[in-house]
Write an enzyme that holds these catalytic residues in place. Structure first.
Site, mmCIF file in Angstrom:
data_model
loop_
_atom_site.group_PDB
_atom_site.id
_atom_site.type_symbol
_atom_site.label_atom_id
_atom_site.label_comp_id
_atom_site.label_asym_id
_atom_site.label_seq_id
_atom_site.Cartn_x
_atom_site.Cartn_y
_atom_site.Cartn_z
ATOM 1 N N SER A 1 -4.724 -16.314 21.404
ATOM 2 C CA SER A 1 -4.103 -14.996 21.542
ATOM 3 C C SER A 1 -2.650 -15.213 21.930
ATOM 4 O O SER A 1 -2.276 -16.299 22.409
ATOM 5 C CB SER A 1 -4.822 -14.202 22.639
ATOM 6 N N TYR B 1 -8.378 -13.307 31.167
ATOM 7 C CA TYR B 1 -8.168 -13.468 29.731
ATOM 8 C C TYR B 1 -7.024 -14.442 29.459
ATOM 9 O O TYR B 1 -7.136 -15.338 28.609
ATOM 10 C CB TYR B 1 -7.874 -12.108 29.115
#
Length: 302
Positions: A148, A161
């Site tokens: 990501s 995350y």
């Protein structure tokens, strides 16, 4: 890898989002597909769709947090097709909130899927692919790990995350270097998407019961969830477009895959902070209203 027809692709997180689009594009390329997910109904739906179009598809219910289940996925691929050429370590989940408010269960769930899922994929499939390459001088392989932009940046209220995705970037870069060191005919890429409508903001729907929190979400977790849903749902780049970018990168043997190259300005600022030893820059410098919204929502809760 230029010719994908009749090659075998293994895709985790295949029931939705990027994984589903990888599967659809792979089918259009004439690939044989091994699709894995924890969501049986989603797996059944994508299998029925692709089989009806003429694709050869194997599905496997697989929790990538579990090494034995990833091994079973590899065994299923070999039993059905006798080879593996492409591996998409793609399964991922999201969680947010002020980093000190995340529970042990939050860390175990997010790291279990996002990081350990990739670890298990790399340690299970890479030796298998190297063995296949030793048996076939024409063998070509490629491994794509889904990280990501959060693996290159550190936005507030995304700590769990962020940590998981930074680790995936590091693992992927090391994998690339290690494969090159041994002259393996296997490429590696890391996918770093920004906000793309994939359903990841609803990933808690598949959170296992043993890792659910007994207490209600904190104020920061609620606002992080709200902002994530808004950002993801309003994304202008589709999961299908990202799948096409990824397949292009595989053909070009390109390592870094970005859905939103313009976001790299923030990465450049972060790296300049590191190189110059200055404190981390404000990630909302260009959008102060976002910081103001966050602070207003969290006022009195910290």
């Amino acid at each position: 890898m230029q010719n994908l027809e009749q090659r075998v692709a293994v895709i985790t997180g295949a029931a939705s989002g990027f994984g589903r689009e990888f599967a659809r594009l792979g089918a259009r390329e004439g690939m044989k597909l091994v699709l894995a997910d924890v969501q049986q109904d989603g797996l059944d739906a994508i299998r029925a769709e692709l089989v009806s179009s003429g694709a050869e598809v194997e599905t496997c219910l697989c929790d990538v947090r579990k090494a034995e289940q990833v091994q079973a996925l590899a065994d299923a691929a070999m039993a059905r097709f006798g080879a593996v050429h492409l591996v998409f370590n793609n399964a991922g989940v999201g969680s947010g909130g002020l980093v000190w408010e995340n529970s042990v269960a939050d860390w175990e769930w997010v790291l279990g899927v996002n990081l350990w899922g990739v670890i298990h994929g790399v340690r299970t499939f890479t030796p298998l692919m190297l063995k296949l390459a030793a048996q076939d001088s024409d063998y070509e392989g490629h491994i794509v790990n889904t990280a990501s932009m959060a693996g290159l940046l550190n936005a507030p209220t995304m700590g769990v995350y962020n940590v998981s995705k930074h680790a995936v970037v590091s693992l992927s870069e090391t994998l690339y270097q290690d494969l090159d060191l041994v002259d393996a005919p296997i490429g590696a890429s890391v996918l770093c998407p920004y906000f793309v409508p994939t359903g990841i903001s609803e990933s808690h729907r598949n959170r296992p019961d043993e890792l659910r929190n007994a207490s209600r979400p904190t104020a920061s977790q609620q606002v992080a969830q709200m902002m994530s849903q808004k950002a993801v749902s309003s994304g202008k780049v589709s999961a299908e477009a990202v799948a096409e970018m990824t397949f292009d990168a595989i053909r070009q043997n390109r390592f870094y895959i970005y859905s939103h190259p313009q976001a790299l300005d923030n990465v450049r600022t972060r790296m300049e902070d590191v190189l110059e030893g200055r404190n981390p820059s404000d990630p909302y410098a260009a959008a102060p209203q976002v910081r103001e919204l966050l602070q207003s929502k969290l006022k009195g809760h910290a």
